[in-house]
Design an enzyme around this catalytic site. Structure first.
Site, PDB file in Angstrom:
ATOM      1  N   ASP A  13      28.469  40.558 -95.834  1.00  0.00           N
ATOM      2  CA  ASP A  13      29.592  41.408 -96.180  1.00  0.00           C
ATOM      3  C   ASP A  13      30.703  41.006 -95.197  1.00  0.00           C
ATOM      4  O   ASP A  13      30.424  40.335 -94.210  1.00  0.00           O
ATOM      5  CB  ASP A  13      29.156  42.868 -95.998  1.00  0.00           C
ATOM      6  CG  ASP A  13      30.314  43.815 -95.891  1.00  0.00           C
ATOM      7  OD1 ASP A  13      31.111  43.845 -96.832  1.00  0.00           O
ATOM      8  OD2 ASP A  13      30.421  44.518 -94.865  1.00  0.00           O
ATOM      9  N   ASP A  41      34.065  43.072 -93.983  1.00  0.00           N
ATOM     10  CA  ASP A  41      34.548  44.103 -93.056  1.00  0.00           C
ATOM     11  C   ASP A  41      33.399  44.898 -92.438  1.00  0.00           C
ATOM     12  O   ASP A  41      32.562  45.439 -93.155  1.00  0.00           O
ATOM     13  CB  ASP A  41      35.483  45.070 -93.786  1.00  0.00           C
ATOM     14  CG  ASP A  41      36.734  44.373 -94.277  1.00  0.00           C
ATOM     15  OD1 ASP A  41      37.698  44.310 -93.524  1.00  0.00           O
ATOM     16  OD2 ASP A  41      36.728  43.868 -95.419  1.00  0.00           O
ATOM     17  N   ASP A  64      27.138  46.418 -93.661  1.00  0.00           N
ATOM     18  CA  ASP A  64      27.262  47.605 -92.801  1.00  0.00           C
ATOM     19  C   ASP A  64      27.535  48.897 -93.557  1.00  0.00           C
ATOM     20  O   ASP A  64      27.722  49.936 -92.950  1.00  0.00           O
ATOM     21  CB  ASP A  64      28.404  47.401 -91.809  1.00  0.00           C
ATOM     22  CG  ASP A  64      29.759  47.521 -92.487  1.00  0.00           C
ATOM     23  OD1 ASP A  64      29.966  46.828 -93.505  1.00  0.00           O
ATOM     24  OD2 ASP A  64      30.581  48.328 -92.037  1.00  0.00           O
TER      25      ASP A  64
HETATM   26 MG   LIG Z   1      31.527  46.342 -94.858  1.00  0.00          MG
END
Ligand SMILES: [Mg+2]
Length: 250
Positions: free
Chosen positions: A26, A28, A201
């Protein structure tokens, strides 16, 4: 959930034994720390260099799957030889038919007019999906943002023409088609014999963790969390950097 580096012997021997590894990141919060506005989330140069070295190795393939638009994530990373997927994977698969009838444009106009007066709000139309960023909105106004957001979206949710989800200081709208990061991962690996490793995240990454369950290794970034099911966790983006560097030493 176990801390990845506490089990490094086991994980690294699995990686060593696999002739091909497919790494999914991923963007960000995984490769870059979360910052006040999306434009500031630059890929740290050391991480960029390490990924560059990874792609050169015949053992590794790298894909970056982001909630950003495809164009945006490509521009932020700026590396060739990577598979990019934007809009949570919608932009590699291009389920065009469903998107044509998407009411996203209308929703975007409605959200902009409903939320426009709130300081710090940002409504971003990413083509296939749209995001409402409220990190810069004063904390006491955030409830109002959510209220207006859900009020605007209610008819679309009821008629099953749009889906909403929320992430870190962001509310998202996507067309109500059955697609998520997990399906994007499976679409990318198809039948290739590789060991997929997925790092993410946020809640949108859980679909991907689930998709590779039993087939690969899922790694949650951001410390151990009870409600998230992943094989391992890393503490932060700094740990992710360390992880990539360790892969290069294998
Ligand atoms: Mg993310």
């Amino acid at each position: 959930m176990r801390y990845l580096f506490d089990h490094w012997d086991k994980v690294s021997s699995k990686i060593k034994k696999s002739p091909r590894i497919f790494l999914f990141f991923d963007y960000d919060g995984t490769l870059t720390p979360i910052v006040s506005t999306p434009e500031k989330a630059k890929l740290p140069s050391k991480v960029k260099k390490s990924i560059k070295r990874l792609i050169k190795s015949p053992k590794f393939r790298v894909a970056i799957i982001s909630g950003r638009s495809l164009r945006d994530v490509k521009r932020m990373v700026g590396l060739k030889g990577i598979i990019y997927a934007g809009n949570h994977g919608l932009e590699i698969a291009k389920p065009r038919k469903a998107l044509k009838n998407s009411p996203l444009k209308t929703i975007c106009i409605a959200l902009k007019s409903g939320l426009g007066h709130i300081k710090g709000i940002r409504v971003e139309n990413k083509g296939c999906t749209l995001s409402v960023h409220f990190r810069l909105v004063r904390p006491k106004h955030r409830i109002l943002v959510k209220k207006i957001f859900y009020r605007t979206l209610r008819p679309y949710i009821c008629s099953k023409s749009a889906k909403v989800s929320s992430g870190k200081m962001v509310l998202e709208v996507r067309p109500a088609i059955d697609w998520h990061k997990g399906k994007a991962v499976l679409h990318i690996i198809k039948k290739k014999k590789t060991l997929p490793i997925y790092l993410g995240d946020d809640v949108t990454d859980i679909d991907a963790f689930r998709a590779i369950k039993g087939k690969g290794i899922s790694i949650f970034v951001g410390g151990p969390k009870k409600n998230i099911k992943a094989d391992y966790y890393l503490k932060d983006t700094f740990d992710v950097k360390k992880f990539i560097e360790r892969l290069l030493l294998l």
